[in-house]
Motif scaffolding. Sequence first.
Motif, PDB file in Angstrom:
ATOM      1  N   GLU A 239       0.846  -1.200   0.000  1.00  0.00           N
ATOM      2  CA  GLU A 239       0.000   0.000   0.000  1.00  0.00           C
ATOM      3  C   GLU A 239       0.880   1.249   0.000  1.00  0.00           C
ATOM      4  N   ILE A 240       1.525   1.507  -1.119  1.00  0.00           N
ATOM      5  CA  ILE A 240       2.391   2.676  -1.234  1.00  0.00           C
ATOM      6  C   ILE A 240       1.521   3.909  -1.480  1.00  0.00           C
ATOM      7  N   GLU A 241       1.597   4.866  -0.595  1.00  0.00           N
ATOM      8  CA  GLU A 241       0.721   6.040  -0.676  1.00  0.00           C
ATOM      9  C   GLU A 241       1.414   7.271  -1.257  1.00  0.00           C
ATOM     10  N   LYS A 242       2.751   7.306  -1.164  1.00  0.00           N
ATOM     11  CA  LYS A 242       3.490   8.481  -1.646  1.00  0.00           C
ATOM     12  C   LYS A 242       4.569   8.009  -2.624  1.00  0.00           C
ATOM     13  N   ILE A 243       4.477   8.478  -3.844  1.00  0.00           N
ATOM     14  CA  ILE A 243       5.432   8.085  -4.883  1.00  0.00           C
ATOM     15  C   ILE A 243       6.047   9.331  -5.497  1.00  0.00           C
ATOM     16  N   ILE A 244       7.380   9.335  -5.557  1.00  0.00           N
ATOM     17  CA  ILE A 244       8.118  10.410  -6.230  1.00  0.00           C
ATOM     18  C   ILE A 244       8.845   9.793  -7.419  1.00  0.00           C
ATOM     19  N   TRP A 245       8.409  10.175  -8.615  1.00  0.00           N
ATOM     20  CA  TRP A 245       9.046   9.673  -9.836  1.00  0.00           C
ATOM     21  C   TRP A 245      10.174  10.612 -10.239  1.00  0.00           C
ATOM     22  N   LEU A 246      11.332  10.030 -10.539  1.00  0.00           N
ATOM     23  CA  LEU A 246      12.534  10.818 -10.841  1.00  0.00           C
ATOM     24  C   LEU A 246      12.708  11.105 -12.331  1.00  0.00           C
ATOM     25  N   GLY A 247      11.802  10.601 -13.160  1.00  0.00           N
ATOM     26  CA  GLY A 247      12.004  10.667 -14.602  1.00  0.00           C
ATOM     27  C   GLY A 247      11.986  12.054 -15.210  1.00  0.00           C
ATOM     28  N   ARG A 248      11.505  13.062 -14.477  1.00  0.00           N
ATOM     29  CA  ARG A 248      11.478  14.419 -15.019  1.00  0.00           C
ATOM     30  C   ARG A 248      12.550  15.330 -14.416  1.00  0.00           C
ATOM     31  N   VAL A 249      13.400  14.799 -13.536  1.00  0.00           N
ATOM     32  CA  VAL A 249      14.405  15.635 -12.869  1.00  0.00           C
ATOM     33  C   VAL A 249      15.522  15.978 -13.852  1.00  0.00           C
ATOM     34  N   ALA A 250      15.625  17.235 -14.203  1.00  0.00           N
ATOM     35  CA  ALA A 250      16.646  17.674 -15.162  1.00  0.00           C
ATOM     36  C   ALA A 250      18.038  17.399 -14.616  1.00  0.00           C
ATOM     37  N   GLY A 251      18.896  16.830 -15.451  1.00  0.00           N
ATOM     38  CA  GLY A 251      20.286  16.589 -15.079  1.00  0.00           C
ATOM     39  C   GLY A 251      20.574  15.188 -14.600  1.00  0.00           C
ATOM     40  N   LEU A 252      19.579  14.495 -14.049  1.00  0.00           N
ATOM     41  CA  LEU A 252      19.830  13.138 -13.570  1.00  0.00           C
ATOM     42  C   LEU A 252      19.930  12.134 -14.715  1.00  0.00           C
ATOM     43  N   ASP A 253      19.624  12.572 -15.932  1.00  0.00           N
ATOM     44  CA  ASP A 253      19.681  11.680 -17.088  1.00  0.00           C
ATOM     45  C   ASP A 253      20.926  11.925 -17.948  1.00  0.00           C
ATOM     46  N   LEU A 254      21.906  12.646 -17.409  1.00  0.00           N
ATOM     47  CA  LEU A 254      23.092  12.990 -18.191  1.00  0.00           C
ATOM     48  C   LEU A 254      24.217  11.973 -17.990  1.00  0.00           C
ATOM     49  N   VAL A 255      25.015  11.797 -19.043  1.00  0.00           N
ATOM     50  CA  VAL A 255      26.200  10.938 -18.995  1.00  0.00           C
ATOM     51  C   VAL A 255      27.417  11.787 -19.326  1.00  0.00           C
ATOM     52  N   GLU A 256      28.410  11.762 -18.449  1.00  0.00           N
ATOM     53  CA  GLU A 256      29.674  12.461 -18.694  1.00  0.00           C
ATOM     54  C   GLU A 256      30.733  11.422 -19.032  1.00  0.00           C
ATOM     55  N   ASP A 257      31.202  11.464 -20.255  1.00  0.00           N
ATOM     56  CA  ASP A 257      32.147  10.456 -20.751  1.00  0.00           C
ATOM     57  C   ASP A 257      33.523  11.094 -20.902  1.00  0.00           C
ATOM     58  N   SER A 258      34.417  10.791 -19.972  1.00  0.00           N
ATOM     59  CA  SER A 258      35.781  11.316 -20.026  1.00  0.00           C
ATOM     60  C   SER A 258      36.744  10.162 -20.276  1.00  0.00           C
ATOM     61  N   PRO A 259      38.010  10.436 -20.589  1.00  0.00           N
ATOM     62  CA  PRO A 259      38.966   9.346 -20.813  1.00  0.00           C
ATOM     63  C   PRO A 259      39.165   8.467 -19.585  1.00  0.00           C
ATOM     64  N   GLU A 260      38.922   9.012 -18.390  1.00  0.00           N
ATOM     65  CA  GLU A 260      39.181   8.257 -17.170  1.00  0.00           C
ATOM     66  C   GLU A 260      37.971   7.521 -16.625  1.00  0.00           C
ATOM     67  N   ALA A 261      36.763   8.048 -16.842  1.00  0.00           N
ATOM     68  CA  ALA A 261      35.586   7.474 -16.196  1.00  0.00           C
ATOM     69  C   ALA A 261      34.311   7.844 -16.925  1.00  0.00           C
ATOM     70  N   LEU A 262      33.274   7.068 -16.629  1.00  0.00           N
ATOM     71  CA  LEU A 262      31.911   7.387 -17.040  1.00  0.00           C
ATOM     72  C   LEU A 262      31.170   7.934 -15.829  1.00  0.00           C
ATOM     73  N   GLY A 263      30.603   9.128 -15.948  1.00  0.00           N
ATOM     74  CA  GLY A 263      29.736   9.661 -14.915  1.00  0.00           C
ATOM     75  C   GLY A 263      28.295   9.464 -15.359  1.00  0.00           C
ATOM     76  N   ILE A 264      27.568   8.603 -14.667  1.00  0.00           N
ATOM     77  CA  ILE A 264      26.242   8.179 -15.115  1.00  0.00           C
ATOM     78  C   ILE A 264      25.182   8.726 -14.170  1.00  0.00           C
ATOM     79  N   GLY A 265      24.278   9.553 -14.682  1.00  0.00           N
ATOM     80  CA  GLY A 265      23.179  10.071 -13.879  1.00  0.00           C
ATOM     81  C   GLY A 265      22.255   8.964 -13.421  1.00  0.00           C
ATOM     82  N   ALA A 266      21.590   9.176 -12.283  1.00  0.00           N
ATOM     83  CA  ALA A 266      20.795   8.126 -11.664  1.00  0.00           C
ATOM     84  C   ALA A 266      19.651   7.641 -12.535  1.00  0.00           C
ATOM     85  N   THR A 267      19.097   8.494 -13.403  1.00  0.00           N
ATOM     86  CA  THR A 267      17.941   8.077 -14.207  1.00  0.00           C
ATOM     87  C   THR A 267      18.315   7.670 -15.632  1.00  0.00           C
ATOM     88  N   VAL A 268      19.591   7.513 -15.905  1.00  0.00           N
ATOM     89  CA  VAL A 268      20.005   6.995 -17.214  1.00  0.00           C
ATOM     90  C   VAL A 268      19.555   5.541 -17.311  1.00  0.00           C
TER      91      VAL A 268
END
Length: 495
Positions: A239-268
Amino acid sequence: MIVVRDTIRFWRNGQAVEVSGFHPRTMLLDYLRLQERRVGTKEGCAEGDCGACTVALGRVRGGRVRYEPVNACILLLGQVDGAELVTVEDLAASGELHPVQSALVAHHGSQCGFCTPGIVMSLFTLYHEGERPLSRESANDALAGNLCRCTGYRPIVDATLQACGGPADDSFAARSGPTAQGLASLADGRDVFVGDETRFFAAPASEASLAELYGRHPDATLVAGCTDVGLWITKAMMEIEKIIWLGRVAGLDLVEDSPEALGIGATVSHAAIHPALARIDPDLGEVMRRFGSAQVRASGTVGGSIANGSPIGDLAPVFIALGAALALRRGEATRTLALEDFFIAYRRQDRLPGEFVRRVSVPKLKADEAFRAYKISKRFDEDISSVLGAFKFTLDGRRIVAARIAFGGMAGTPKRAAETERALAGVSLDEPGSWGDAMAAIARDYQPLDDHRASSAYRATVARNLVFKALSETASGDTRATRIVGRREALQAAE
């Protein structure tokens, strides 16, 4: 001042649809069948496995409308906000079947017919996004999330190869411009809040709004793709009464691809990050190819896979082996910690009330590092892992200087194999006789789980064998003789 919208809006058959006052737990499948009375979308398993409920969501990405398959049975109605919703009833135009429907008819790809609408919708998305020309293996991958109990796979794949091997030429392609404009008109950048302070579906549009809302309601359930939380609702009847969907949060869907690492946003999504992970190492690409189905990969997210703390999640062990780190936020405060330290106990993480995962940073392999990852499951495609082992070896010539090894499915959390790592320090790849201590050490690292997916003894044996397999493949540099996929490719090359 933050402007809030108390409705969700989506594109449907060339016009905007606005829905308000719905229960936060309303599934898209229930909306379609009970409200729209579009009953072509079927309920089969109600857990995202059979694919009978598959529909397509269209969103503007890379300057054009792209369609992805999703399981309507475990997708919240609120998650279609900002998207075009396409169901099987929408495909025929001017009395003519869609090309994928015509191909299924021509090849006798429909038998009892219950699964057919979901198969049609999976093929519709492949028709718009598939490689050209289409291979049988790619067709099988696209259909891995659609079960046909009549076992009609061969004619279904034949129909797929006929229909999806050329450029898209249907009514959706013809009106892609107006559709993109319509979707752009829905992107108002406002927060969504449907309900009241005791029961709501919310979709913040910014990190600041998310942090503020989650701070006020730390008892709310965060949802990214809903591939796990959906089962809490449909199977566990929570019985979940409170839901927060992250799919519209600007910036959480970004990927930063550098030579050393991948920075992956939580909603990618898993589908979106698949190519970048495959470039780090082919084994990462293979793990992602077998991560659920096309429907699950389109909905499920990197942050969701990490934050739910499942001991059998596939991403956590491979990321731990690579040395990944998490970025978290609570209110205005942010912090970073090693991914391996995030998992405390079964379904418990080092996450404070009101704190959420923002990003995960995944280091890329250096020139002196070798990586191997293996997913072991009862069924090769679309199955949950019994064991997943990931190995990173730092080499000095033919000698292992250091190792990072992590397993999923062996304990209540994804966990490093510290004893095995120590036993591998200094081991020569040219001396298999020296590998025995490391293979034995795995028994000291884990007391494996014993459940319906695998027995404790089976998991212990598999883990020990995977240590040997990783060392053998690293020593030889050749996986063709030790992989199912490698053997198939080798046979095809020989022909």
